[in-house]
Design a protein around this motif. Structure first.
Motif, PDB file in Angstrom:
ATOM      1  N   LEU A   1      21.033  -4.447  55.301  1.00  0.00           N
ATOM      2  CA  LEU A   1      19.662  -4.919  55.395  1.00  0.00           C
ATOM      3  C   LEU A   1      18.973  -5.038  54.046  1.00  0.00           C
ATOM      4  O   LEU A   1      17.811  -5.447  53.979  1.00  0.00           O
ATOM      5  N   GLY A   2      19.668  -4.616  52.998  1.00  0.00           N
ATOM      6  CA  GLY A   2      19.052  -4.689  51.684  1.00  0.00           C
ATOM      7  C   GLY A   2      17.865  -3.762  51.546  1.00  0.00           C
ATOM      8  O   GLY A   2      16.827  -4.135  50.993  1.00  0.00           O
ATOM      9  N   VAL A   3      17.989  -2.554  52.062  1.00  0.00           N
ATOM     10  CA  VAL A   3      16.891  -1.584  52.023  1.00  0.00           C
ATOM     11  C   VAL A   3      17.256  -0.452  51.066  1.00  0.00           C
ATOM     12  O   VAL A   3      18.402  -0.322  50.629  1.00  0.00           O
ATOM     13  N   ASP A   4      16.255   0.370  50.774  1.00  0.00           N
ATOM     14  CA  ASP A   4      16.456   1.451  49.816  1.00  0.00           C
ATOM     15  C   ASP A   4      16.719   2.801  50.468  1.00  0.00           C
ATOM     16  O   ASP A   4      17.415   3.649  49.906  1.00  0.00           O
ATOM     17  N   THR A   5      16.144   3.030  51.650  1.00  0.00           N
ATOM     18  CA  THR A   5      16.325   4.318  52.342  1.00  0.00           C
ATOM     19  C   THR A   5      16.722   4.080  53.786  1.00  0.00           C
ATOM     20  O   THR A   5      16.385   3.054  54.388  1.00  0.00           O
ATOM     21  N   ALA A   6      17.443   5.046  54.332  1.00  0.00           N
ATOM     22  CA  ALA A   6      17.824   5.009  55.755  1.00  0.00           C
ATOM     23  C   ALA A   6      17.896   6.448  56.260  1.00  0.00           C
ATOM     24  O   ALA A   6      18.458   7.320  55.579  1.00  0.00           O
ATOM     25  N   VAL A   7      17.310   6.681  57.433  1.00  0.00           N
ATOM     26  CA  VAL A   7      17.197   8.036  57.963  1.00  0.00           C
ATOM     27  C   VAL A   7      17.538   8.045  59.453  1.00  0.00           C
ATOM     28  O   VAL A   7      17.132   7.137  60.192  1.00  0.00           O
ATOM     29  N   VAL A   8      18.280   9.082  59.886  1.00  0.00           N
ATOM     30  CA  VAL A   8      18.527   9.328  61.311  1.00  0.00           C
ATOM     31  C   VAL A   8      17.896  10.655  61.683  1.00  0.00           C
ATOM     32  O   VAL A   8      18.119  11.672  61.014  1.00  0.00           O
ATOM     33  N   LEU A   9      17.096  10.642  62.753  1.00  0.00           N
ATOM     34  CA  LEU A   9      16.532  11.866  63.324  1.00  0.00           C
ATOM     35  C   LEU A   9      17.000  11.955  64.767  1.00  0.00           C
ATOM     36  O   LEU A   9      16.898  10.967  65.524  1.00  0.00           O
TER      37      LEU A   9
ATOM     38  N   LEU B   1      17.095   8.933  49.806  1.00  0.00           N
ATOM     39  CA  LEU B   1      15.904   9.752  49.627  1.00  0.00           C
ATOM     40  C   LEU B   1      16.070  10.834  48.573  1.00  0.00           C
ATOM     41  O   LEU B   1      15.072  11.412  48.118  1.00  0.00           O
ATOM     42  N   GLY B   2      17.297  11.168  48.230  1.00  0.00           N
ATOM     43  CA  GLY B   2      17.524  12.195  47.221  1.00  0.00           C
ATOM     44  C   GLY B   2      16.916  13.526  47.627  1.00  0.00           C
ATOM     45  O   GLY B   2      17.076  14.003  48.758  1.00  0.00           O
ATOM     46  N   ASP B   3      16.157  14.128  46.712  1.00  0.00           N
ATOM     47  CA  ASP B   3      15.559  15.443  46.966  1.00  0.00           C
ATOM     48  C   ASP B   3      14.429  15.382  47.977  1.00  0.00           C
ATOM     49  O   ASP B   3      13.966  16.423  48.447  1.00  0.00           O
ATOM     50  N   ASP B   4      13.964  14.163  48.300  1.00  0.00           N
ATOM     51  CA  ASP B   4      12.891  14.061  49.295  1.00  0.00           C
ATOM     52  C   ASP B   4      13.384  14.281  50.722  1.00  0.00           C
ATOM     53  O   ASP B   4      12.569  14.378  51.645  1.00  0.00           O
ATOM     54  N   PHE B   5      14.716  14.320  50.909  1.00  0.00           N
ATOM     55  CA  PHE B   5      15.247  14.554  52.254  1.00  0.00           C
ATOM     56  C   PHE B   5      15.478  16.038  52.479  1.00  0.00           C
ATOM     57  O   PHE B   5      16.130  16.707  51.676  1.00  0.00           O
ATOM     58  N   GLU B   6      14.930  16.556  53.560  1.00  0.00           N
ATOM     59  CA  GLU B   6      15.109  17.955  53.943  1.00  0.00           C
ATOM     60  C   GLU B   6      15.783  17.997  55.310  1.00  0.00           C
ATOM     61  O   GLU B   6      15.150  17.731  56.338  1.00  0.00           O
TER      62      GLU B   6
ATOM     63  N   ASP C   1       0.875   8.491  58.104  1.00  0.00           N
ATOM     64  CA  ASP C   1       2.077   9.329  58.041  1.00  0.00           C
ATOM     65  C   ASP C   1       2.363   9.707  56.592  1.00  0.00           C
ATOM     66  O   ASP C   1       2.604   8.848  55.745  1.00  0.00           O
ATOM     67  N   THR C   2       2.339  10.992  56.324  1.00  0.00           N
ATOM     68  CA  THR C   2       2.609  11.469  54.961  1.00  0.00           C
ATOM     69  C   THR C   2       3.983  12.104  54.826  1.00  0.00           C
ATOM     70  O   THR C   2       4.278  12.774  53.844  1.00  0.00           O
ATOM     71  N   SER C   3       4.848  11.931  55.836  1.00  0.00           N
ATOM     72  CA  SER C   3       6.161  12.558  55.816  1.00  0.00           C
ATOM     73  C   SER C   3       6.990  12.031  54.658  1.00  0.00           C
ATOM     74  O   SER C   3       7.038  10.818  54.409  1.00  0.00           O
ATOM     75  N   PRO C   4       7.671  12.931  53.924  1.00  0.00           N
ATOM     76  CA  PRO C   4       8.552  12.471  52.832  1.00  0.00           C
ATOM     77  C   PRO C   4       9.699  11.623  53.349  1.00  0.00           C
ATOM     78  O   PRO C   4      10.307  10.878  52.568  1.00  0.00           O
ATOM     79  N   LEU C   5      10.019  11.723  54.631  1.00  0.00           N
ATOM     80  CA  LEU C   5      11.072  10.877  55.191  1.00  0.00           C
ATOM     81  C   LEU C   5      10.647   9.420  55.216  1.00  0.00           C
ATOM     82  O   LEU C   5      11.478   8.515  55.199  1.00  0.00           O
ATOM     83  N   VAL C   6       9.328   9.171  55.261  1.00  0.00           N
ATOM     84  CA  VAL C   6       8.799   7.805  55.279  1.00  0.00           C
ATOM     85  C   VAL C   6       8.387   7.355  53.876  1.00  0.00           C
ATOM     86  O   VAL C   6       8.741   6.270  53.409  1.00  0.00           O
TER      87      VAL C   6
ATOM     88  N   HIS D   1      15.323   4.840  61.030  1.00  0.00           N
ATOM     89  CA  HIS D   1      14.393   3.978  60.306  1.00  0.00           C
ATOM     90  C   HIS D   1      14.856   3.753  58.880  1.00  0.00           C
ATOM     91  O   HIS D   1      15.574   4.584  58.287  1.00  0.00           O
ATOM     92  N   VAL D   2      14.474   2.594  58.357  1.00  0.00           N
ATOM     93  CA  VAL D   2      14.837   2.182  57.003  1.00  0.00           C
ATOM     94  C   VAL D   2      13.567   1.824  56.251  1.00  0.00           C
ATOM     95  O   VAL D   2      12.521   1.541  56.847  1.00  0.00           O
ATOM     96  N   GLY D   3      13.640   1.837  54.919  1.00  0.00           N
ATOM     97  CA  GLY D   3      12.465   1.512  54.111  1.00  0.00           C
ATOM     98  C   GLY D   3      12.840   0.834  52.814  1.00  0.00           C
ATOM     99  O   GLY D   3      13.972   0.935  52.323  1.00  0.00           O
ATOM    100  N   THR D   4      11.854   0.113  52.239  1.00  0.00           N
ATOM    101  CA  THR D   4      12.050  -0.569  50.959  1.00  0.00           C
ATOM    102  C   THR D   4      10.961  -0.136  49.987  1.00  0.00           C
ATOM    103  O   THR D   4       9.810   0.109  50.372  1.00  0.00           O
ATOM    104  N   ILE D   5      11.337  -0.035  48.725  1.00  0.00           N
ATOM    105  CA  ILE D   5      10.372   0.336  47.685  1.00  0.00           C
ATOM    106  C   ILE D   5       9.441  -0.830  47.395  1.00  0.00           C
ATOM    107  O   ILE D   5       8.234  -0.646  47.205  1.00  0.00           O
ATOM    108  N   ALA D   6       9.985  -2.044  47.395  1.00  0.00           N
ATOM    109  CA  ALA D   6       9.145  -3.234  47.221  1.00  0.00           C
ATOM    110  C   ALA D   6       8.554  -3.629  48.567  1.00  0.00           C
ATOM    111  O   ALA D   6       9.201  -3.448  49.608  1.00  0.00           O
TER     112      ALA D   6
END
Length: 555
Positions: free
Chosen positions: A62-70, A87-92, A124-129, A153-158
């Motif tokens: 998808l050409g995204v920067d982050t991807a998370v499974v909950l 997410l690097g260190d932002d993922f807990e 939403d202020t979650s570091p996952l987002v 969910h996935v996310g892009t910096i731009a």
């Protein structure tokens, strides 16, 4: 496809056409990458590695920067951060989010995709987002078996405007993740169920007087862990409780129900003196507290003498009783309905059968005798042909070997109990047997002396033994009709002489319990007293048909 010839100038048309061609080329590339996401080779990875690889491919797809499974914790009504990429260190890992709160929580609550073009405008202020400066996010629910299993969910910096095609692609990836999460949940359930089940099945049965026991448990390879169990417990009264049961279904819930039924039956056993009463109470418990579950149970009680088996059967396979001669038969105890079937059953029945010394009782669940494409009668006959009244552990091993030839698809619980008896008495070896009268007494004394010496008895012991036998033969001639029969036998390490006459008998107990030397009288008694003092043991059986005196030589 609309080319828009009328609406567009030639130069704009070319541009439009180029964009359509580019879009088509991009669509082909996405299809190629989607095939990579659904690659069958992923299924060979373990669940954690599969999720990591899947998220890594999703970022490229998808050409995204982050991807998370909950994943969903249904009992807590929370989403649990399970895996992430970018997410690097932002993922807990293990971070919990309530359903309905935040971006992922709203997706789980509404069970539909969601797009946020600018997360700065969202609460939403979650570091996952927002981790790594993400500006735009797209999320979809993960379903398994029609039920919510989590959120991807996935996310892009731009900043990015996600399209319906992006949503569909991510939903397809979520379906692939669903397979992994469902497998993960199944593995956790199976591991937990197996641990629970084995914690309730003792690896070694306690030693109990009067019987010897052995047990086995074999998980089925198709359906996984089920609700099979066995149990043996001593009651305060000295009775022995024996249980084999099978809760319907498989997996963690069956194992949990099994554990509850096992504990409940132990409690009922303390207050119920009859197996049928205990199963009646357990049936009511299943109807009231375990609605929708069925269980077959065999409950037997063996009294302190271990000479009988009181048994009640609730829809369970009949046990096999092997008598000391080796004849194996299914018990003919009446079978009542399983626990939890229909309305609570009334009038459950208990059957009492003899349990002879050396007999073996074999209880089992249906996994031992049921096979695909085979009549259960074949399995029962195989069981009867395999067992014998031997050591329970050896019998269980033989049955497991028979099962191992074609491992069952269902669980197997097996319990074998053998009643111990008094040690077998060695057969006496007859050394000398003869009738006698007054004239033959002297010859028999010499023969007995010779045999006693040959047996290894010391000279003083020989004299005492011969004196005792002489007194008893004299009594037989004097009070038993003038004649008698003598038999000298060797029993293990003992030398025993039996003297029998056909007199009218006498009260032998009064002679055997006398402590003091009797006074000589016409009635007699002195001879038996002497025989008692010069032998290891003197036994007398006397009645109207005659008297038998058994003299065991002193050791």
């Amino acid at each position: 496809m609309r080319w828009g010839v009328r609406e567009c100038a030639p130069h704009r048309f070319r541009v439009y056409a180029v964009r359509v061609i580019d879009a088509a080329t991009d669509s082909d590339e996405r299809l190629r990458r989607l095939e990579a996401v659904t690659d069958a080779a992923l299924s060979r990875l373990d669940v954690d590695d599969l999720l990591a690889e899947l998220l890594d491919r999703v970022r490229e797809l998808l050409g995204v920067d982050t991807a998370v499974v909950l994943l969903l914790d249904a009992h807590a009504r929370q989403l649990v951060a399970t895996a992430a990429m970018g997410l690097g260190d932002d993922f807990e890992a293990g971070l919990r989010l309530p359903i309905g709160r935040g971006f992922a929580g709203r997706i789980a609550r509404d069970r539909r995709p969601m797009v946020i073009d600018d997360v700065a405008l969202d609460g939403d202020t979650s570091p996952l987002v927002r981790g790594r400066g993400v500006q735009s996010v797209l999320g979809v629910p993960i379903f398994g078996g029609g039920e919510l299993a989590g959120v991807l969910h996935v996310g892009t910096i731009a900043p990015r405007a996600f399209t319906p095609d992006d949503v569909r692609l991510l939903e397809m990836v979520a379906d692939r993740a669903s397979v992994a999460t469902h497998s993960r949940a199944g593995n956790v359930d199976r591991t937990t169920a197996l641990a629970l089940q084995r914690s309730l099945l003792p690896t070694a049965l306690a030693e109990v007087s009067g019987v010897e026991m052995a047990a086995r448990y074999l998980p089925g390879h198709d359906a996984g862990v089920g609700g099979d169990w066995y149990d043996v417990f001593a009651l305060p009264s000295g009775w022995l409780g024996v249980v084999v049961g099978d809760v319907s279904g498989h997996g963690l819930m069956s194992a949990v129900v099994m554990g509850r039924l096992r504990s409940a039956l132990r409690a009922y056993a303390l207050v119920c003196a009859d197996p049928a009463d205990a199963l009646q109470h357990l049936d009511a418990k299943v109807h009231h507290f375990e609605t929708g579950n069925l269980a077959t149970v065999l409950y037997a009680m063996i009294p302190p003498e271990r000479d009988r088996i009181h048994i009640s059967v609730a829809g369970h396979p009949q046990p096999v009783l092997v008598d000391p001669s080796g004849r194996a038969e299914l018990l003919t105890a009446p079978t009542d309905v399983p626990l939890g079937m229909g309305r609570p059953a009334t009038g459950r029945r208990t059957t009492v059968v003899d349990f002879a010394p050396g007999a073996l009782l074999v209880c089992y669940t249906d996994g031992l005798v049921e096979r695909r494409h085979e009549s259960i009668d074949v399995g029962l006959e195989r069981l009867r042909a395999t067992v014998w009244p031997g050591q329970p552990d050896e019998v269980c091993t033989a049955l497991m070997l028979a099962v191992g030839e074609e491992r069952p698809s269902d669980d197997t619980a097996l319990l074998a109990i053998r009643r111990l008896g008094p040690p077998a008495q060695p057969e006496p070896q007859v050394i000398l047997a003869a009738a006698f009268d007054r004239a033959g007494v002297a010859l028999l004394r010499r023969q007995i002396a010779e045999e006693a010496a040959r047996h290894g008895m010391a000279a003083d012991g020989v004299d005492d033994f011969v004196a005792a036998v002489n007194e008893v033969m004299t009594n037989a001639i004097r009070h038993g009709g003038g004649a008698g029969r003598l038999r000298l036998v060797s029993v293990a390490d003992d030398l025993v002489c039996e003297v029998r006459d056909s007199g009218a008998g006498f009260p032998a107990e009064s002679f055997l319990t006398r402590q003091e030397r009797p006074t000589p009288s016409p009635v007699g008694g002195m001879g038996l007293w002497i025989a008692q003092q010069t032998s290891h043991e003197l036994q007398i059986e006397s009645g109207p048909a005659g008297t038998l005196v058994r003299i065991t030589a002193a050791r």
